[in-house]
Structures are given as C-alpha cells and as structure tokens.
Design an enzyme around this catalytic site. Sequence first.
Site, mmCIF file in Angstrom:
data_model
loop_
_atom_site.group_PDB
_atom_site.id
_atom_site.type_symbol
_atom_site.label_atom_id
_atom_site.label_comp_id
_atom_site.label_asym_id
_atom_site.label_seq_id
_atom_site.Cartn_x
_atom_site.Cartn_y
_atom_site.Cartn_z
ATOM 1 N N ASP A 66 0.347 3.766 2.109
ATOM 2 C CA ASP A 66 0.758 4.067 3.000
ATOM 3 C C ASP A 66 1.927 4.463 3.799
ATOM 4 O OD1 ASP A 66 0.278 4.149 6.049
ATOM 5 O OD2 ASP A 66 -1.654 3.681 5.756
ATOM 6 N N CYS A 117 1.167 -0.997 -0.328
ATOM 7 C CA CYS A 117 0.191 0.090 -0.104
ATOM 8 C C CYS A 117 0.550 1.621 -0.121
ATOM 9 C CB CYS A 117 -0.294 -0.244 1.102
ATOM 10 S SG CYS A 117 -2.221 1.539 1.413
ATOM 11 N N ARG A 158 3.042 4.121 6.134
ATOM 12 C CA ARG A 158 3.591 3.697 7.563
ATOM 13 C C ARG A 158 3.724 2.836 7.599
ATOM 14 N NH1 ARG A 158 -2.520 4.073 10.657
ATOM 15 N NH2 ARG A 158 -2.700 3.644 8.757
ATOM 16 N N HIS A 190 -1.854 -4.427 5.086
ATOM 17 C CA HIS A 190 -1.731 -3.859 6.420
ATOM 18 C C HIS A 190 -2.806 -3.421 6.973
ATOM 19 C CE1 HIS A 190 -2.016 0.240 5.831
ATOM 20 N NE2 HIS A 190 -2.170 0.516 4.619
HETATM 21 ZN ZN LIG Z 1 -3.742 0.402 3.201
#
Ligand SMILES: [Zn+2]
Length: 220
Positions: free
Chosen positions: A41, A39, A43, A103
């Site tokens: 993302d 992803c 993080r 995640h």
């Molecule tokens: Zn994600």
Amino acid sequence: MRKLIWGIVEFREHQLPQYAAQFRELAGGQSPDTLFIACADSRVVPNLLVSTDPGELFTMRNVGNLVPPATSDGLSTGDLSEASAIEYAVTILKVANIVVCGHSGCGAMKAVLAAGALDDAPNLAAWLHHAAPAASRLKQEAALPAGLKPYDRLSQLNVLTQLEHLLTYPIVRAAVDGGALRLSGWWFDIATGDMYTHRPGTGSFEVIDRQLADRLIAGE
Ligand SMILES: [Zn+2]
C-alpha cells in the site's frame, strides 16, 4: 511519471549532499537490524514511520503483508520471493528482528471479506488464501474491539497469522528459540498516524507512545 523524474533531480540537487557520505559507506555492504514486512500500500512508508536511514531496514513488501507458510523441510508453500527474503535476512544478514506490519483500510483485507470481489484477479485471489486463517479467527471473535471496522480487525489478526507463518520456517524458529531473533507484530492506523504493537499473550494492540516505548525497550 513527471513527478518521479523531477523527484530524482530534486534528490540529486537537494537531498543527496546530506546522504552522500552515508551512501559511500553503504556501497560496501549492508547490515540492517530488522526485516520489515509490510503491505505494498502506497500509504505505508516503512522508513518514514520508524525514522530510519538507508541501510537500516531490510524491507519486504507485498499485497497484504503476507508470509506463505513453509513445509516441515523449510520450503515455502507459496511464492519463493517471500521465503527468499526471509532466508537472506535471517541466515546472511542475521537480522535481530522481524516486524510484520499491517495497516488500516487495507484493500487486501477488504477483498478477503468480500467474497467474489476478485473474480477478475485469479492470482490475487490465490495469494490472499494465505490470509484465510485470519478470516477464520475474525469469525470466532465474540465482538470487535471498540472503534475498529471488521477489515481493520482482520488486518490485526492477519499480522498474528503471518507471525505464526514465519515460525513455520525452521531457520526462523531456531533463531527465535536461540534468542537471536525477535518477532514483532505492528499495525499502522493511517488516519491518526499511530503505530500499534501486539501485546504478546493477548489479541490486543496498543499504541506505541513514549511510555510504551520505554516499556518495550526495557523488556528487551
Ligand atoms: Zn494493505
């Protein structure tokens, strides 16, 4: 931006010396072992999570770690970007592994579950249709695994869906069937830092600790 620009200076002055020889060698080409699909993302940091150096991971990231499925002639039914990365990794780089990594707390998965949440983001809404089969699987499950929120279970089921989408690409299917390519489904729990792997033949995910790592490597 200030942090990023100072980060470049920090890299030049403090990190680069230890990587300089590696980068000089890598300037001539790459031969990564793995296509890592994750992803976008902030993080989720693939190289950090698997302790890899430059040149070791060919990484494709997008919202929700999705793989648009292919038609029977191998053409993507969605964005060409993902299909191109898969073709490049499998046919040119000849990677031995493809990992799809979801995640916890994934905003894309939360959006899939929140009908109407993307009225102002029509492109994103259309893109997330590639996760629809995972949402159907979630509805069919009798109960959630202990401790998992619905969007986190959806994220795990989405990993399995995207592995199936990978196999709709004839080049991927042929490489897997020929034993040259292995697909893995992983899931990262941000709060604990644990990485889970899907256990084939089950819908469950297990933490990759030292004991499981030994078993996974022995099974190769
Ligand atoms: Zn994600």
